[in-house]
Design a protein around this motif. Sequence first.
Motif: not given
Length: 181
Positions: A42-47, A49-55
């Motif tokens: 869902a985050f990738y679909a919103q372009e 990629t940083r948020t999932p990596v930080k989490v």
Amino acid sequence: LIDLLFGRGAFTPDAVQATALALMGYAVGLPAFSCARSLVSAFYAQEDTRTPVKVATLCLTMNIGLGYLLMQVLGHVGLALAASASSWANVLLLGSMLTRRIGPWFAFRSSLPAVVGLSAVLLAGCYMTASGSPLMAVALIPAWAMAFFLAAKAFGLAEAYLAIEGLARLGSKIGLRRRKA
């Protein structure tokens, strides 16, 4: 199940017990392990990629620290529980961030109590079955799954119809269609 698959040769009864305990520790996190990928997508679909990596980095740090602490008390089972707990943290963090970003995306359906109740009955039946022969327990897995879907269909749960439609589509893809005479 562990005993049936591995309980022979150099794999002692103690090793079977230790493996079963670790598997139970991982089972606690199974829903989170499966949800995480969808949330990341869902985050990738919103372009983003940083948020999932930080989490993921935060949750990895949590996994290492919690794994170290729980291993002191619970041994190898602590490592499995740490992986499960950090995966739940990953899902909860990503889920809350996604909610803030796009609004409510997950709603408990009115069928949830019925599904949980049926799952509990299925779990109890499987547990009672497992107390007998391990081979019989594995052989009865399809029977318990069928009982779950029949009960779900009897209760009119949409999940049962979705599963049946999915199996029908799969059957048609692999050539199990009814042939017209």
